[in-house]
Design an enzyme around this catalytic site. Structure first.
Site, short mmCIF file in Angstrom:
data_model
loop_
_atom_site.label_atom_id
_atom_site.label_comp_id
_atom_site.label_asym_id
_atom_site.label_seq_id
_atom_site.Cartn_x
_atom_site.Cartn_y
_atom_site.Cartn_z
CB SER A 135 27.10 34.00 36.20
OG SER A 135 26.92 34.17 37.59
CE LYS A 161 23.69 35.46 37.82
NZ LYS A 161 22.59 34.49 37.60
CE LYS A 163 25.85 33.88 40.96
NZ LYS A 163 24.45 33.45 41.14
CG ASP A 189 21.96 35.82 41.27
OD1 ASP A 189 21.16 35.93 42.23
OD2 ASP A 189 22.12 34.76 40.64
CD GLU A 214 19.57 35.72 38.99
OE1 GLU A 214 20.38 36.35 38.26
OE2 GLU A 214 19.50 34.49 39.00
CG ASP A 239 17.59 31.72 40.18
OD1 ASP A 239 16.99 30.65 40.01
OD2 ASP A 239 18.85 31.76 40.19
CE LYS A 263 19.65 29.39 37.76
NZ LYS A 263 20.09 29.56 39.17
N GLY A 291 21.71 29.45 34.53
CA GLY A 291 22.70 28.38 34.36
C GLY A 291 23.05 27.78 35.71
C1 NPQ Z 1 22.28 31.42 39.92
N1 NPQ Z 1 24.12 30.22 38.70
O1 NPQ Z 1 21.88 32.01 38.94
C2 NPQ Z 1 23.26 30.24 39.83
C3 NPQ Z 1 23.82 29.92 41.12
C4 NPQ Z 1 24.79 28.82 41.25
C5 NPQ Z 1 25.56 30.73 36.85
O2 NPQ Z 1 25.11 32.21 38.57
C6 NPQ Z 1 27.40 24.60 41.47
C7 NPQ Z 1 26.23 24.28 40.82
C8 NPQ Z 1 27.64 25.87 41.88
C9 NPQ Z 1 25.27 25.25 40.61
C10 NPQ Z 1 26.91 28.16 42.10
C11 NPQ Z 1 24.91 31.13 38.13
C12 NPQ Z 1 26.69 26.86 41.67
C13 NPQ Z 1 25.50 26.55 41.03
C14 NPQ Z 1 25.95 29.11 41.86
C15 NPQ Z 1 24.56 27.54 40.82
O3 NPQ Z 1 21.83 31.73 40.99
MG MG Z 2 20.43 33.24 40.40
#
Ligand code: NPQ
Ligand code: MG
Length: 376
Positions: A135, A161, A163, A189, A214, A239, A263, A291
């Site tokens: 990501s 992925k 953002k 995402d 996403e 998600d 998750k 994650g």
């Molecule tokens: C998601 N994760 O899928 C999340 C969002 C996310 C890997 O993209 C601290 C703890 C900061 C959890 C930032 C990924 C974070 C977090 C983003 C989760 O939407």
């Molecule tokens: Mg997400």
């Protein structure tokens, strides 16, 4: 098994680079670890709640508080406790899925370590290694984004992925697609940053050959995702919206989601995550493992989950080095083939490295039936 105590331990871990999403930027993680002390041995859990309630309503101080104040007494009152009982016992309390998941994970790790069973085999894994995706956060400029993506591809990641947020979306993604070529698996995402009126704008992503979009809309806008799914050809993946197997089924049946990100923290534990997996598999909907910037403990558990049969897309199960210079456990590494091995030892199959754990601990409280000892 009898639960004798819960250690609520906080660790501070700096990220290797800031991670920016549509809801904010993170530079350090303040993570709650839960150690379950039982008469059969100890187990570790990791709470994925962030420092602030941005991704969802939970935050790490609140998670610690609800465990100590409400969850622990209920669990201590049980003459015997199995991991499979935890979710039902805690279901009397509304919400707080990440706090519940952390406690269940710790009890489950203790139980499986005592039984000599790996988490992967307990959950129903059918693979011994899983393909790794990564990501990539929002960057200040497109050159930085392209450099990061190229770096991750050079590392061997099999799926990228990106953002996105309004204003930093179609052009950015097009620049990446143009740079990496047509064969790289690419997805985006939005972390709920758009509204249903953005359908025509998001449809401009269709020509970029993405695996999925996403969570474009707010978590409770299931109807909006149904509308969007009819305006955009790229599959919609949910998600934040999917907080249980029941909601997963509803989203699928209504046409709000063609793919689901699972998750464990978001759905209240690894056992409910398996239920989400089973629901999606029965509906013919592919899933992948999300994650939450986990330490090696949560990473180990995610790899076990991602080894289940319906996890047919690469997840956000990246190597430790994606997030940490020093992981809490032996680091998870990317193999030459872009896969990460699923742990095989009892329970999580990994444990905190004592020296690292000591060095990064900022507070520790032991909650026991007789009372609480330790710091904040
Ligand atoms: C998601 N994760 O899928 C999340 C969002 C996310 C890997 O993209 C601290 C703890 C900061 C959890 C930032 C990924 C974070 C977090 C983003 C989760 O939407
Ligand atoms: Mg997400």
């Amino acid at each position: 098994m009898k639960l004798l105590g819960l250690e609520l331990r906080r660790v501070a871990m700096p990220l290797v680079r800031p991670f920016r999403t549509s809801f904010g930027v993170e530079t350090d993680r303040d993570i709650l670890l839960v150690r379950a002390e039982t008469d059969a041995g100890d187990g570790w859990g990791e709470c994925v709640a962030m420092g602030e309630p941005r991704y969802s309503p939970e935050y790490v101080d609140g998670a610690q508080h609800v465990i100590e104040r409400f969850f622990a007494p209920v669990l201590f009152a049980q003459p015997t406790l199995a991991a499979a009982d935890v979710a039902a016992l805690l279901a009397v309390f509304e919400g707080h899925p990440m706090a519940k998941a952390a406690v269940e994970m710790a009890v489950l790790d203790a139980q499986l370590r005592a039984a000599g069973t790996s988490l992967a085999s307990h959950l129903g894994a059918v693979r011994d290694r899983v393909p790794a995706g990564v990501s990539v956060g929002i960057t200040d400029d497109v050159e930085t984004l392209l450099a990061q993506v190229e770096g991750y591809l050079a590392d061997g990641y099999l799926r990228i992925k990106l953002k996105i947020e309004p204003g930093l979306d179609v052009e950015r993604v097009r620049a990446v697609r143009d740079r990496v070529g047509p064969d790289v698996l690419l997805q985006v995402d939005a972390n709920a940053a758009y509204t249903v009126d953005d359908g025509p704008h998001l449809a401009a992503l269709d020509e970029l050959d993405l695996l999925l979009i996403e969570q474009p809309l707010p978590p409770d806008d299931i109807a909006g995702h149904v509308v969007l799914a009819r305006q955009v050809r790229t599959p919609i993946c949910l998600d934040e919206s999917v907080t249980s197997a029941r909601i997963a089924r509803d989203c699928i049946e209504r046409g709000a989601a063609a793919i689901i990100n699972i998750k464990a923290g978001r759905v209240g534990g690894y056992l409910e995550a398996v239920a989400v997996h089973d629901t999606c598999a029965a509906a013919g909907v592919p899933v992948w493992c999300g994650g939450m910037l986990e330490t090696g403990l949560g990473r180990a558990a995610n790899l076990a989950l991602a080894a289940l049969p319906d996890f047919t897309l690469p997840g956000d199960t990246s190597a430790s080095a994606r997030y940490w210079a020093t992981d809490l456990t032996e680091p998870f590494v990317l193999g030459d083939d872009g896969h990460i091995a699923v742990p095989t030892g009892p329970g999580l199959g990994v444990e905190p490295l004592p020296d690292v754990l000591d060095a990064i601990t900022t507070a520790s409280r032991w909650v026991r039936p007789g009372g609480v000892t330790g710091g904040p």
